[in-house]
Motif scaffolding. Structure first.
Motif, mmCIF file in Angstrom:
data_model
loop_
_atom_site.group_PDB
_atom_site.id
_atom_site.type_symbol
_atom_site.label_atom_id
_atom_site.label_comp_id
_atom_site.label_asym_id
_atom_site.label_seq_id
_atom_site.Cartn_x
_atom_site.Cartn_y
_atom_site.Cartn_z
ATOM 1 N N LEU A 1 0.836 -1.199 0.000
ATOM 2 C CA LEU A 1 0.000 0.000 0.000
ATOM 3 C C LEU A 1 0.873 1.253 0.000
ATOM 4 O O LEU A 1 1.778 1.385 0.823
ATOM 5 N N SER A 2 0.612 2.176 -0.932
ATOM 6 C CA SER A 2 1.407 3.408 -1.006
ATOM 7 C C SER A 2 0.562 4.663 -0.874
ATOM 8 O O SER A 2 1.083 5.726 -0.554
ATOM 9 N N ARG A 3 -0.741 4.556 -1.121
ATOM 10 C CA ARG A 3 -1.637 5.709 -1.040
ATOM 11 C C ARG A 3 -2.951 5.265 -0.408
ATOM 12 O O ARG A 3 -3.433 4.175 -0.682
ATOM 13 N N VAL A 4 -3.509 6.116 0.450
ATOM 14 C CA VAL A 4 -4.806 5.834 1.066
ATOM 15 C C VAL A 4 -5.760 6.968 0.739
ATOM 16 O O VAL A 4 -5.402 8.148 0.829
ATOM 17 N N LEU A 5 -6.973 6.598 0.357
ATOM 18 C CA LEU A 5 -8.037 7.556 0.069
ATOM 19 C C LEU A 5 -8.995 7.572 1.263
ATOM 20 O O LEU A 5 -9.537 6.538 1.633
ATOM 21 N N VAL A 6 -9.187 8.738 1.869
ATOM 22 C CA VAL A 6 -10.057 8.870 3.032
ATOM 23 C C VAL A 6 -11.391 9.458 2.591
ATOM 24 O O VAL A 6 -11.445 10.582 2.089
ATOM 25 N N VAL A 7 -12.471 8.683 2.769
ATOM 26 C CA VAL A 7 -13.811 9.120 2.372
ATOM 27 C C VAL A 7 -14.664 9.270 3.636
ATOM 28 O O VAL A 7 -14.163 9.182 4.756
ATOM 29 N N GLU A 8 -15.972 9.489 3.449
ATOM 30 C CA GLU A 8 -16.788 9.868 4.605
ATOM 31 C C GLU A 8 -17.697 8.773 5.143
ATOM 32 O O GLU A 8 -18.162 8.876 6.271
ATOM 33 N N GLY A 9 -17.992 7.707 4.376
ATOM 34 C CA GLY A 9 -18.967 6.730 4.855
ATOM 35 C C GLY A 9 -18.604 5.296 4.544
ATOM 36 O O GLY A 9 -17.772 5.011 3.669
ATOM 37 N N TYR A 10 -19.259 4.379 5.249
ATOM 38 C CA TYR A 10 -19.027 2.949 5.027
ATOM 39 C C TYR A 10 -19.310 2.552 3.578
ATOM 40 O O TYR A 10 -18.513 1.862 2.938
ATOM 41 N N MET A 11 -20.456 2.980 3.064
ATOM 42 C CA MET A 11 -20.840 2.565 1.724
ATOM 43 C C MET A 11 -19.916 3.134 0.671
ATOM 44 O O MET A 11 -19.737 2.534 -0.393
ATOM 45 N N ASP A 12 -19.314 4.285 0.937
ATOM 46 C CA ASP A 12 -18.320 4.815 0.001
ATOM 47 C C ASP A 12 -17.135 3.863 -0.092
ATOM 48 O O ASP A 12 -16.647 3.549 -1.183
ATOM 49 N N VAL A 13 -16.655 3.393 1.064
ATOM 50 C CA VAL A 13 -15.524 2.465 1.084
ATOM 51 C C VAL A 13 -15.877 1.175 0.351
ATOM 52 O O VAL A 13 -15.120 0.690 -0.500
ATOM 53 N N VAL A 14 -17.035 0.615 0.667
ATOM 54 C CA VAL A 14 -17.427 -0.675 0.098
ATOM 55 C C VAL A 14 -17.720 -0.548 -1.395
ATOM 56 O O VAL A 14 -17.342 -1.423 -2.191
ATOM 57 N N ALA A 15 -18.384 0.544 -1.817
ATOM 58 C CA ALA A 15 -18.687 0.725 -3.240
ATOM 59 C C ALA A 15 -17.417 0.876 -4.059
ATOM 60 O O ALA A 15 -17.302 0.331 -5.167
ATOM 61 N N LEU A 16 -16.449 1.613 -3.537
ATOM 62 C CA LEU A 16 -15.176 1.750 -4.253
ATOM 63 C C LEU A 16 -14.480 0.397 -4.364
ATOM 64 O O LEU A 16 -13.900 0.064 -5.408
ATOM 65 N N ALA A 17 -14.545 -0.401 -3.302
ATOM 66 C CA ALA A 17 -13.948 -1.745 -3.353
ATOM 67 C C ALA A 17 -14.623 -2.597 -4.412
ATOM 68 O O ALA A 17 -13.968 -3.395 -5.103
ATOM 69 N N GLN A 18 -15.941 -2.446 -4.558
ATOM 70 C CA GLN A 18 -16.675 -3.197 -5.577
ATOM 71 C C GLN A 18 -16.148 -2.892 -6.971
ATOM 72 O O GLN A 18 -16.143 -3.753 -7.854
ATOM 73 N N PHE A 19 -15.658 -1.681 -7.194
ATOM 74 C CA PHE A 19 -15.122 -1.290 -8.502
ATOM 75 C C PHE A 19 -13.601 -1.449 -8.572
ATOM 76 O O PHE A 19 -12.966 -0.892 -9.460
ATOM 77 N N GLY A 20 -13.048 -2.177 -7.625
ATOM 78 C CA GLY A 20 -11.616 -2.477 -7.684
ATOM 79 C C GLY A 20 -10.724 -1.441 -7.054
ATOM 80 O O GLY A 20 -9.495 -1.554 -7.123
ATOM 81 N N GLU B 1 -22.812 14.703 -5.458
ATOM 82 C CA GLU B 1 -22.258 13.365 -5.685
ATOM 83 C C GLU B 1 -21.426 12.939 -4.485
ATOM 84 O O GLU B 1 -20.902 13.768 -3.738
ATOM 85 N N ASP B 2 -21.306 11.621 -4.307
ATOM 86 C CA ASP B 2 -20.369 11.061 -3.341
ATOM 87 C C ASP B 2 -19.596 9.954 -4.051
ATOM 88 O O ASP B 2 -19.914 9.598 -5.200
ATOM 89 N N PRO B 3 -18.550 9.404 -3.439
ATOM 90 C CA PRO B 3 -17.769 8.373 -4.133
ATOM 91 C C PRO B 3 -18.612 7.208 -4.615
ATOM 92 O O PRO B 3 -18.366 6.657 -5.699
ATOM 93 N N ASP B 4 -19.607 6.819 -3.828
ATOM 94 C CA ASP B 4 -20.473 5.704 -4.187
ATOM 95 C C ASP B 4 -21.197 5.972 -5.509
ATOM 96 O O ASP B 4 -21.144 5.159 -6.457
ATOM 97 N N THR B 5 -21.886 7.109 -5.608
ATOM 98 C CA THR B 5 -22.653 7.406 -6.825
ATOM 99 C C THR B 5 -21.744 7.719 -8.008
ATOM 100 O O THR B 5 -22.025 7.323 -9.138
ATOM 101 N N LEU B 6 -20.636 8.419 -7.732
ATOM 102 C CA LEU B 6 -19.785 8.872 -8.833
ATOM 103 C C LEU B 6 -19.045 7.715 -9.497
ATOM 104 O O LEU B 6 -18.923 7.666 -10.733
ATOM 105 N N VAL B 7 -18.556 6.765 -8.705
ATOM 106 C CA VAL B 7 -17.826 5.656 -9.302
ATOM 107 C C VAL B 7 -18.764 4.782 -10.135
ATOM 108 O O VAL B 7 -18.346 4.160 -11.132
ATOM 109 N N ARG B 8 -20.049 4.738 -9.777
ATOM 110 C CA ARG B 8 -21.011 3.978 -10.573
ATOM 111 C C ARG B 8 -21.288 4.670 -11.904
ATOM 112 O O ARG B 8 -21.517 4.004 -12.920
ATOM 113 N N GLN B 9 -21.296 5.992 -11.900
ATOM 114 C CA GLN B 9 -21.546 6.744 -13.132
ATOM 115 C C GLN B 9 -20.338 6.725 -14.068
ATOM 116 O O GLN B 9 -20.472 6.507 -15.264
ATOM 117 N N GLU B 10 -19.150 6.955 -13.496
ATOM 118 C CA GLU B 10 -17.956 7.159 -14.318
ATOM 119 C C GLU B 10 -17.129 5.899 -14.527
ATOM 120 O O GLU B 10 -16.400 5.793 -15.507
#
Length: 644
Positions: free
Chosen positions: A260-279, A346-355
């Motif tokens: 691990l070299s970089r960490v992204l800090v977001v605001e909610g549980y679902m943001d973390v899990v949704a980003l993981a779903q997209f790799g 937008e939040d990370p959850d919605t944005l990663v699904r769109q983009e």
């Protein structure tokens, strides 16, 4: 007398302790692959050979061979006996030391309670996972499917479901022999004082287990499925869970990225899990609290780059400003912080699904560096075409930079500020000098032999042991003089009341190097100009050696190296004292002080030098190879009646 400390307790204590946290509180460590490295605290070295393994929970020095676990490190570094080290480590972990034998009547009860607490949260996590798969979990499964979560991600994050019942978890845990009192203590039950009733804290919620660095469940977060409030509910503070220290998803991020070299800090549980779903498996989230220094220190022990992700609205901007303020004191050279602002709404959850993954990762790559965000915030609301607007902009930046450690980053930001404002960087030094936090009122600092007190009270300087620069023999900038005479007895420095005369010459040099670490390069190669027999002489030599090693250009890092030691306390005292010498003459003052010490050393007779070295030799390992050779020469010289 209490019995021996239980081996089972020691094993559990070490299991709950991260050796990287313990060591990094005392030694400056840098991430190096899967391990951490730094200068060994147990022997003098110029390049790091000291390694701390997070995976093995072990430290080892390839130079001197020192090695062991967290307890061994505390015993060696803090010079503690084994029971004292256990007590210190247990206090740090919020545990009470338990001993074997019948002489401690509460030991058995505490042991039982501890074991219940260790198993309780894992049992609860298993219960929630099982309920997600059963009939009552149908609604929760449908919610997770609509959010697009795969079975793999649900499994990796241990997601479960809390039934819509008042006592489902309570009955399950009670059947396992766990008392209601322990369930309340660990935040799973709510206790109503007025009625004495207890019931499940989490009901009809998707459950996200919060795990520590070893993957053990220490708390939960629950997302409501219906209309109940609050939408997200966290466990309260417990003996094993502190919101200001923990980050959701950090364990999972480490499991997915061994390098691990970089960490992204977001605001909610679902943001973390949704980003993981997209790799995107390097995200974590704070737990309903603002970013803390403990959060940052934990992150920077793992990575050198942290990216904060915020909503683009006013609330997100405000949160980013608070995070900037928190981050500044931790920004020693080599660390990087950046800020990513998402489109409004937008939040990370919605944005990663769109983009999709690639577009979102491009946003992360292009996130604003700390420097740009700092300048942007300082300029907000000011017309930089007007003098008054530029003045407020410059002042805002300088106020922020007061919190930044000395180093390359601070120097570069000051140069950039000079370029943007048209003000010479030398004027910023004057601003820092006049806007520095008020120094504590100086008090007499008495060493083991009373040297500093003697200097301040008896006026030894006046007698000629520390001649003034105007006499051509020693430095004296800022030292008070009375009319046409020499320095008056008991006077302090002219600027800000700093008791300059109360410091030995090595202490003055150390204080100056704390403010100007780069001046260590101008000192003579040999260190025999600095007498170890004088107060702070040995400390001065150690500081110079560390600065020359090339890894200590920030006073904060230098202080961290000695943290928790008597030397560290002394350095902290010197760092807090006001430096009355203007920056432009500090190099010449340092050279003058060193010349004075050299001349003072040259005036020693062979008998005096012999006595000085002999006294020092009574301390094990105190003499260097050169000093041992010099002592042999002096013995031979004095035996034959020779002279230096």
């Amino acid at each position: 007398m209490a019995g021996q400390i239980s081996q089972r307790f020691i094993d559990d204590l070490l299991a709950r302790t991260d050796i990287v946290d313990v060591v990094s509180e005392r030694v400056q460590l840098k991430k190096s692959g899967r391990n951490h490295s730094g200068l060994c605290p147990f022997h003098q070295e110029n390049s790091p050979s000291f390694t701390v393994s997070h995976d093995k929970q072990f430290y080892h020095c390839f130079g001197c061979g020192a090695h062991g676990n967290a307890l061994r490190f505390l015993m060696e570094f803090d010079n503690l006996r084994f029971p004292e080290a256990v007590e210190q480590l247990a206090g740090r972990a919020g545990m009470q030391v338990e001993r074997e034998g019948g002489e401690d009547p509460g030991a058995a009860k505490r042991q039982q309670k501890r074991e219940e607490g260790v198993n309780l949260l894992e049992l609860a996590s298993r219960f929630f996972r099982e309920r997600l798969a059963l009939g009552q979990g149908k609604t929760a499964r449908g919610y997770l499917e609509r959010r697009g979560l795969s079975q793999e991600v649900i499994r990796d994050f241990g997601i479960g479901y809390a039934e819509d019942e008042w006592e489902a978890l309570k009955r399950y845990l009670s059947a396992q022999g766990i008392s209601e009192a322990v369930q309340v203590e660990y935040g799973l039950l709510v206790h109503r004082e007025e009625t004495g009733r207890t019931y499940d804290r989490f009901r009809d919620r998707v459950m996200f287990p919060i795990r520590d660095w070893k993957g053990r469940t220490i708390a939960f977060g629950g997302r409501v499925l219906g209309d109940a409030k609050p939408k997200y509910l966290n466990s309260p503070e417990t003996p094993v869970f502190h919101k200001g220290r923990e980050l959701y998803g950090l364990f999972e991020a480490r499991q997915a990225n061994r390098q691990l070299s970089r960490v992204l800090v977001v605001e909610g549980y679902m943001d973390v899990v949704a980003l993981a779903q997209f790799g995107i498996r390097n995200a974590c989230a704070t737990l309903g609290t603002a970013l803390t220094t403990d959060h940052l220190q934990r992150l920077f022990r793992l990575v050198d780059e942290v990216v904060f992700c915020f909503d683009g609205d006013n609330a997100g901007r405000q949160a980013a400003r608070r995070s900037l303020t928190t981050a500044l004191p931790s920004m020693i050279d080599g660390r990087q912080v950046r800020f990513l602002f998402l489109p409004e709404g937008e939040d990370p959850d919605t944005l990663v699904r769109q983009e999709g993954r690639e577009a979102f990762e491009n946003r992360v790559t292009c996130a604003s560096p700390l420097s740009e965000f700092l300048f942007e915030q300082a300029a907000e609301g000011h017309d930089l075409k007007q003098v008054e607007g530029r003045e407020r902009f410059v002042t805002a930046v300088l106020e922020a930079l007061k919190r930044l450690p000395e180093g390359v980053l601070k120097s570069l930001l000051l140069k950039e500020l000079s370029s943007r404002s048209g003000i010479e960087t030398s004027q910023f030094s004057d601003w820092f000098a006049t806007h520095a936090p008020p120094a504590p009122r100086p008090t007499a600092e008495v060493g083991d032999d009373g040297f500093e007190a003697m200097m301040a009270i008896s006026g030894e300087v006046e007698s000629g042991s520390a001649p003034m620069a105007e006499h051509g023999d020693g430095p004296g900038y800022g030292e008070s003089r009375a009319g046409t005479g020499g320095p008056r007895r008991g006077l302090t420095a002219a600027r800000g009341g700093t008791a300059t005369l109360s410091l030995s010459w090595p202490a003055r040099i150390v204080q100056l190097l704390l403010h100007e670490p780069g001046l260590a390069e101008t000192l003579p190669e040999r260190l025999d100009w600095c007498p170890e027999a004088e107060p702070d002489g040995r400390l001065c030599r150690e500081v110079v050696k560390l600065l020359r090693a090339g890894r200590y250009r920030s006073p904060q890092v230098l202080l961290a190296h000695f943290h928790g030691t008597p030397e560290g306390e002394r350095l902290d005292q010197l760092a807090r004292r006001e430096m009355a010498i203007p920056r432009e003459v500090r190099a010449s003052e340092l050279a003058s002080w060193v010349r004075h010490l050299e001349r003072q050393s040259e005036r020693l007779t062979p008998a005096q030098e012999y006595q000085q070295l002999l006294t020092k030799s009574r301390q094990p390992g105190a003499l260097s190879a050169e000093e041992k050779q010099r002592l042999r020469e002096l013995i031979g010289m004095l035996a034959t009646g020779g002279s230096a």
